[in-house]
Scaffold this motif. Structure first.
Motif, PDB file in Angstrom:
ATOM      1  N   ILE A 117       0.865  -1.186   0.000  1.00  0.00           N
ATOM      2  CA  ILE A 117       0.000   0.000   0.000  1.00  0.00           C
ATOM      3  C   ILE A 117       0.901   1.235   0.000  1.00  0.00           C
ATOM      4  CG2 ILE A 117      -1.754   1.240   1.342  1.00  0.00           C
ATOM      5  CD1 ILE A 117      -2.196  -1.681   2.628  1.00  0.00           C
ATOM      6  N   PRO A 118       0.911   1.992  -1.050  1.00  0.00           N
ATOM      7  CA  PRO A 118       1.797   3.172  -1.092  1.00  0.00           C
ATOM      8  C   PRO A 118       1.260   4.287  -0.189  1.00  0.00           C
ATOM      9  CG  PRO A 118       0.515   3.017  -3.108  1.00  0.00           C
ATOM     10  CD  PRO A 118       0.111   1.843  -2.286  1.00  0.00           C
ATOM     11  N   ALA A 119       1.277   4.012   1.098  1.00  0.00           N
ATOM     12  CA  ALA A 119       0.609   4.896   2.057  1.00  0.00           C
ATOM     13  C   ALA A 119       1.230   6.290   2.072  1.00  0.00           C
ATOM     14  CB  ALA A 119       0.670   4.271   3.448  1.00  0.00           C
ATOM     15  N   ALA A 120       2.559   6.351   1.981  1.00  0.00           N
ATOM     16  CA  ALA A 120       3.219   7.666   2.032  1.00  0.00           C
ATOM     17  C   ALA A 120       2.821   8.506   0.817  1.00  0.00           C
ATOM     18  CB  ALA A 120       4.729   7.491   2.105  1.00  0.00           C
ATOM     19  N   GLU A 121       2.803   7.852  -0.341  1.00  0.00           N
ATOM     20  CA  GLU A 121       2.417   8.587  -1.561  1.00  0.00           C
ATOM     21  C   GLU A 121       0.972   9.079  -1.459  1.00  0.00           C
ATOM     22  OE1 GLU A 121       2.924   6.469  -5.303  1.00  0.00           O
ATOM     23  OE2 GLU A 121       4.789   5.656  -4.463  1.00  0.00           O
ATOM     24  N   ILE A 122       0.107   8.191  -1.007  1.00  0.00           N
ATOM     25  CA  ILE A 122      -1.312   8.559  -0.889  1.00  0.00           C
ATOM     26  C   ILE A 122      -1.455   9.751   0.055  1.00  0.00           C
ATOM     27  CG2 ILE A 122      -3.571   7.779  -0.052  1.00  0.00           C
ATOM     28  CD1 ILE A 122      -2.767   4.928  -0.890  1.00  0.00           C
TER      29      ILE A 122
ATOM     30  N   ILE B  49      -2.015   6.946   9.120  1.00  0.00           N
ATOM     31  CA  ILE B  49      -3.482   6.876   9.170  1.00  0.00           C
ATOM     32  C   ILE B  49      -4.016   6.146   7.925  1.00  0.00           C
ATOM     33  CG2 ILE B  49      -5.624   8.215   9.410  1.00  0.00           C
ATOM     34  CD1 ILE B  49      -3.813   8.334  11.872  1.00  0.00           C
ATOM     35  N   VAL B  50      -3.323   6.313   6.799  1.00  0.00           N
ATOM     36  CA  VAL B  50      -3.694   5.528   5.608  1.00  0.00           C
ATOM     37  C   VAL B  50      -3.578   4.039   5.958  1.00  0.00           C
ATOM     38  CG1 VAL B  50      -3.088   4.953   3.219  1.00  0.00           C
ATOM     39  CG2 VAL B  50      -2.935   7.326   4.010  1.00  0.00           C
ATOM     40  N   MET B  51      -2.473   3.695   6.618  1.00  0.00           N
ATOM     41  CA  MET B  51      -2.258   2.292   7.013  1.00  0.00           C
ATOM     42  C   MET B  51      -3.341   1.834   7.994  1.00  0.00           C
ATOM     43  SD  MET B  51      -0.067   0.576   5.560  1.00  0.00           S
ATOM     44  CE  MET B  51       1.551   0.337   4.883  1.00  0.00           C
ATOM     45  N   MET B  52      -3.726   2.739   8.870  1.00  0.00           N
ATOM     46  CA  MET B  52      -4.788   2.383   9.816  1.00  0.00           C
ATOM     47  C   MET B  52      -6.068   2.037   9.043  1.00  0.00           C
ATOM     48  SD  MET B  52      -6.828   4.647  12.601  1.00  0.00           S
ATOM     49  CE  MET B  52      -5.735   4.787  13.970  1.00  0.00           C
ATOM     50  N   GLY B  53      -6.396   2.885   8.061  1.00  0.00           N
ATOM     51  CA  GLY B  53      -7.594   2.627   7.259  1.00  0.00           C
ATOM     52  C   GLY B  53      -7.505   1.272   6.582  1.00  0.00           C
ATOM     53  N   ALA B  54      -6.323   0.989   6.012  1.00  0.00           N
ATOM     54  CA  ALA B  54      -6.145  -0.291   5.318  1.00  0.00           C
ATOM     55  C   ALA B  54      -6.300  -1.456   6.298  1.00  0.00           C
ATOM     56  CB  ALA B  54      -4.767  -0.321   4.669  1.00  0.00           C
TER      57      ALA B  54
ATOM     58  N   THR C  61      -8.934  -6.201   7.969  1.00  0.00           N
ATOM     59  CA  THR C  61      -9.129  -7.155   9.071  1.00  0.00           C
ATOM     60  C   THR C  61     -10.461  -6.968   9.798  1.00  0.00           C
ATOM     61  OG1 THR C  61      -8.143  -5.711  10.739  1.00  0.00           O
ATOM     62  CG2 THR C  61      -6.633  -7.141   9.526  1.00  0.00           C
ATOM     63  N   GLU C  62     -11.075  -5.832   9.634  1.00  0.00           N
ATOM     64  CA  GLU C  62     -12.308  -5.484  10.365  1.00  0.00           C
ATOM     65  C   GLU C  62     -12.134  -5.660  11.864  1.00  0.00           C
ATOM     66  OE1 GLU C  62     -15.305  -7.889   8.581  1.00  0.00           O
ATOM     67  OE2 GLU C  62     -15.508  -6.551   6.864  1.00  0.00           O
ATOM     68  N   CYS C  63     -10.908  -5.383  12.342  1.00  0.00           N
ATOM     69  CA  CYS C  63     -10.640  -5.614  13.762  1.00  0.00           C
ATOM     70  C   CYS C  63     -11.301  -4.558  14.645  1.00  0.00           C
ATOM     71  CB  CYS C  63      -9.137  -5.679  14.023  1.00  0.00           C
ATOM     72  SG  CYS C  63      -8.244  -4.200  13.559  1.00  0.00           S
ATOM     73  N   LEU C  64     -11.387  -3.341  14.177  1.00  0.00           N
ATOM     74  CA  LEU C  64     -11.991  -2.254  14.951  1.00  0.00           C
ATOM     75  C   LEU C  64     -12.819  -1.414  13.981  1.00  0.00           C
ATOM     76  CD1 LEU C  64      -8.684  -1.305  16.785  1.00  0.00           C
ATOM     77  CD2 LEU C  64     -10.684  -2.233  17.956  1.00  0.00           C
ATOM     78  N   SER C  65     -13.741  -0.635  14.515  1.00  0.00           N
ATOM     79  CA  SER C  65     -14.620   0.072  13.571  1.00  0.00           C
ATOM     80  C   SER C  65     -14.021   1.420  13.158  1.00  0.00           C
ATOM     81  CB  SER C  65     -16.001   0.279  14.196  1.00  0.00           C
ATOM     82  OG  SER C  65     -16.040   1.500  14.873  1.00  0.00           O
ATOM     83  N   ALA C  66     -14.316   1.808  11.923  1.00  0.00           N
ATOM     84  CA  ALA C  66     -13.807   3.083  11.412  1.00  0.00           C
ATOM     85  C   ALA C  66     -14.417   4.244  12.204  1.00  0.00           C
ATOM     86  CB  ALA C  66     -14.137   3.210   9.927  1.00  0.00           C
ATOM     87  N   GLY C  67     -15.636   4.043  12.715  1.00  0.00           N
ATOM     88  CA  GLY C  67     -16.285   5.096  13.511  1.00  0.00           C
ATOM     89  C   GLY C  67     -15.484   5.370  14.775  1.00  0.00           C
TER      90      GLY C  67
ATOM     91  N   LEU D 177      -7.704   8.235   6.376  1.00  0.00           N
ATOM     92  CA  LEU D 177      -8.378   7.019   6.873  1.00  0.00           C
ATOM     93  C   LEU D 177      -9.271   6.439   5.772  1.00  0.00           C
ATOM     94  CD1 LEU D 177      -8.759   5.353   9.580  1.00  0.00           C
ATOM     95  CD2 LEU D 177     -10.912   6.590   9.810  1.00  0.00           C
ATOM     96  N   ALA D 178     -10.025   7.337   5.141  1.00  0.00           N
ATOM     97  CA  ALA D 178     -10.924   6.890   4.072  1.00  0.00           C
ATOM     98  C   ALA D 178     -10.115   6.341   2.896  1.00  0.00           C
ATOM     99  CB  ALA D 178     -11.796   8.059   3.625  1.00  0.00           C
ATOM    100  N   ALA D 179      -8.974   6.996   2.597  1.00  0.00           N
ATOM    101  CA  ALA D 179      -8.168   6.566   1.446  1.00  0.00           C
ATOM    102  C   ALA D 179      -7.595   5.171   1.679  1.00  0.00           C
ATOM    103  CB  ALA D 179      -7.047   7.573   1.209  1.00  0.00           C
ATOM    104  N   GLY D 180      -7.154   4.906   2.907  1.00  0.00           N
ATOM    105  CA  GLY D 180      -6.616   3.578   3.227  1.00  0.00           C
ATOM    106  C   GLY D 180      -7.676   2.506   3.050  1.00  0.00           C
ATOM    107  N   ARG D 181      -8.878   2.818   3.491  1.00  0.00           N
ATOM    108  CA  ARG D 181      -9.974   1.853   3.367  1.00  0.00           C
ATOM    109  C   ARG D 181     -10.326   1.646   1.900  1.00  0.00           C
ATOM    110  NH1 ARG D 181     -14.768   3.704   6.770  1.00  0.00           N
ATOM    111  NH2 ARG D 181     -15.431   1.582   6.390  1.00  0.00           N
ATOM    112  N   GLN D 182     -10.388   2.749   1.174  1.00  0.00           N
ATOM    113  CA  GLN D 182     -10.745   2.655  -0.247  1.00  0.00           C
ATOM    114  C   GLN D 182      -9.700   1.874  -1.037  1.00  0.00           C
ATOM    115  OE1 GLN D 182     -11.318   6.633  -1.639  1.00  0.00           O
ATOM    116  NE2 GLN D 182     -13.230   6.836  -0.483  1.00  0.00           N
ATOM    117  N   PHE D 183      -8.453   2.078  -0.657  1.00  0.00           N
ATOM    118  CA  PHE D 183      -7.384   1.390  -1.378  1.00  0.00           C
ATOM    119  C   PHE D 183      -7.593  -0.125  -1.298  1.00  0.00           C
ATOM    120  CE2 PHE D 183      -3.318  -0.450  -2.232  1.00  0.00           C
ATOM    121  CZ  PHE D 183      -2.837   0.327  -3.272  1.00  0.00           C
ATOM    122  N   ILE D 184      -7.927  -0.586  -0.114  1.00  0.00           N
ATOM    123  CA  ILE D 184      -8.161  -2.033   0.060  1.00  0.00           C
ATOM    124  C   ILE D 184      -9.381  -2.463  -0.755  1.00  0.00           C
ATOM    125  CG2 ILE D 184      -8.831  -3.796   1.749  1.00  0.00           C
ATOM    126  CD1 ILE D 184      -5.926  -2.952   2.035  1.00  0.00           C
TER     127      ILE D 184
END
Ligand SMILES: Cc1ncc(C[n+]2csc(CCOP(=O)(O)OP(=O)(O)O)c2C)c(N)n1
Ligand code: SF4
Length: 502
Positions: free
Chosen positions: A422-427, A439-444, A449-455, A478-485
């Motif tokens: 995930i090119p998190a730094a570029e994003i 935070i991009v990585m957090m979103g991903a 993993t759906e380990c914790l909720s985005a909310g 956060l949204a970008a990391g999720r969208q990337f996945i």
């Protein structure tokens, strides 16, 4: 664990001779010492060593008091460093001299447990002098067993603070001279000058009668802790036949003839001190101190509860200082807390303020976390190539690696874990700040993993980030990391089509 004495073994030969030898072993000891590499049926102590006797007396007392399942034994550095080979209780082995400090933390975190700090004289009275004095002075509700053999045993016989005047050691070859090395430290007497301790006694393992007195003192100290009393301390004069160059019988005699006159056997303290009345709670609850909201606060808001499909999840985040590695770990642990999970965050970083290596371990669990240290994480977030190379092989087979680049290095040996690039730094850079890569990585991570909720993530970020501009970038990151996945990971951003590295 058994609750009765281990089977008594009768020596048939001696029985035929008209007497019986009964060998019994407390259930508080392991049957077989599996943690030892060899000779698993016997301890590593020398014949006639006081540690063996003291261990036996402690184990029997723990068994009789019925506290085996809630005992935590803190072993020191010294000959008794391997006490955890033997005691089938909670065990923690700590750095030299730090046992009372570690015991303090353990007892405060688990007040219902019985915490033992077991230390030699080098450990307690030399490198650990400050720890023992302050733990005693604070009246920590722990029990300290202080094995005083007047020498450093483990390291081959250097002078200890308790070495007798005139006694030879490798570092006082002409005998201890007070003018040069000072006088022996009397730890029991020294601690008895403090207000807080409830029980201080010195005993000696020099003959059966005195061993029975030691047995009583050990029991009493543990009983006091069991009943909720404060700091208890038993100094145990103990033979070290090997370093003293004596056989076990001579060594015991030496304890009686040479040590006891210098270290008189006595009860130095046996009373509960009058503590000042303080209406305020002595210890503020951790969430208060950290100014965080707990799951209890959220109980009224069931929407906060995220469905956790794991029992426990361990995450390692690694990279350079300045990449927000530690912060990402803190955010995840706080999110876990808010969602009612047990959590831990263990940081590790170099002394450099920027660009040194940094990593942290995070545990999210539905049960209490036994250890915050993770050897084989379920998830690795590698923020740079160095971390990927260093830690990828530690990840569980079938675990997940999120790597902060668009592809793996060409010569990288494929791990068995799933790898997502995930090119998190570029994003993050495109969003306005490369710093938001974490935070991009957090979103991903959340999306994959759906380990914790985005909310919950957004709530925590909003609480932590005070600058409006930065908050906006984080929200997008956060949204970008999720969208990337969701939208890009399957069209080439993952190194292998199925997401697996091989
Ligand atoms: C920080 C540090 N300094 C020094 C040592 C070396 N060291 C190991 S055990 C020990 C002293 C052991 O003596 P004692 O506490 O009396 O225990 P015994 O071995 O006699 O039971 C020392 C100095 C160490 N391991 N770590
Ligand atoms: S060196 Fe001394 S203290 Fe260490 S195990 Fe041997 S007898 Fe015991």
């Amino acid at each position: 664990m058994e609750n009765e004495n281990k089977a008594a073994v009768m020596d048939a030969e001696s029985s035929a001779n008209g007497y019986e030898v009964i060998h019994s072993k407390s259930a508080v000891f392991y049957d077989l010492y599996e943690r030892k590499s060899e000779l698993k049926h016997q301890t590593h102590y020398c014949p006639g060593c006081g540690h063996g006797i003291a261990h036996k007396l402690i184990a029997e007392a723990l068994q009789d008091l019925g506290v085996q399942d809630r005992t935590i034994f803190v072993s020191p550095v010294g000959c008794s460093v391997f006490a955890y080979y033997y005691f089938d209780v909670g065990n923690v082995q700590v750095a030299h001299g730090r046992a009372p400090a570690a015991a303090t933390g353990l007892k405060r975190a688990c007040p219902e447990s019985v915490v033992i700090s077991y230390q030699g004289d080098g450990d307690l009275a030399a490198i650990g002098t400050a720890e023992i004095v302050h733990a005693a002075n604070r009246g920590e509700k722990i029990t300290v067993f202080f094995l005083n053999n007047a020498i450093y045993g483990m390291t081959g016989g250097q002078m200890a603070p308790t070495t007798l005047v005139g006694e030879k050691s490798t570092t006082s070859p002409f005998g201890r001279r007070p003018a040069n090395e000072g006088f022996p430290l009397h730890m029991a007497e020294l601690l008895a000058t403090l207000v807080a301790p409830v029980y201080i006694e010195r005993v000696a393992l020099c003959d059966n009668k005195n061993i029975m007195k030691a047995r009583r003192a050990i029991r009493k100290a543990l009983e006091l802790q069991k009943s909720g009393a404060g700091f208890s301390f038993v100094e145990i004069l103990s033979p070290c036949p090997t370093i003293w160059g004596k056989d076990p019988v001579e060594a015991r005699r030496w304890v009686y003839e040479k040590m006891v006159p210098v270290f008189p056997l006595n009860v130095f303290r046996d009373c509960q001190p009058q503590m000042p009345v303080n209406n305020a709670p002595l210890q503020r609850p951790t969430p208060d101190v950290l100014e965080i909201t707990t799951s209890a606060d959220y109980a009224a808001e069931p929407t906060r509860q995220h469905h956790h499909h794991f029992k426990d999840l361990s995450i390692k985040i690694a990279g350079f200082g300045g990449q927000g590695v530690l912060l990402l770990g803190q955010l995840l642990t706080e999110m876990g807390m808010r969602e009612g999970l047990e959590v831990s965050w263990l940081p590790s970083y170099g002394p450099e303020m920027r660009s040194g290596s940094a990593h942290c371990h995070i545990c999210l669990s539905k049960e209490r976390v036994g250890s915050p240290l993770i050897s084989h994480p379920d998830v690795l977030i590698a923020m740079n190539e160095l971390s990927l190379r260093k830690f990828a092989s530690h990840v569980h087979d079938g675990g997940l690696i999120l790597y902060n680049r668009d592809r793996l290095p060409d010569d990288f040996e494929k791990p068995r874990a799933q790898v997502m690039c995930i090119p998190a730094a570029e994003i993050a850079d495109k969003l306005g700040s490369a710093k938001a890569a974490n935070i991009v990585m957090m979103g991903a991570l959340l999306e994959e993993t759906e380990c914790l909720s985005a909310g919950t993530a957004m709530d925590v970020i909003e609480d932590k980030v005070k600058r409006v501009a930065l908050l906006e970038i984080d929200r997008k990151a956060l949204a970008a990391g999720r969208q990337f996945i969701d939208h890009e990971a399957h069209i080439g951003a993952v190194t292998q089509p199925d997401g697996f590295a091989e």
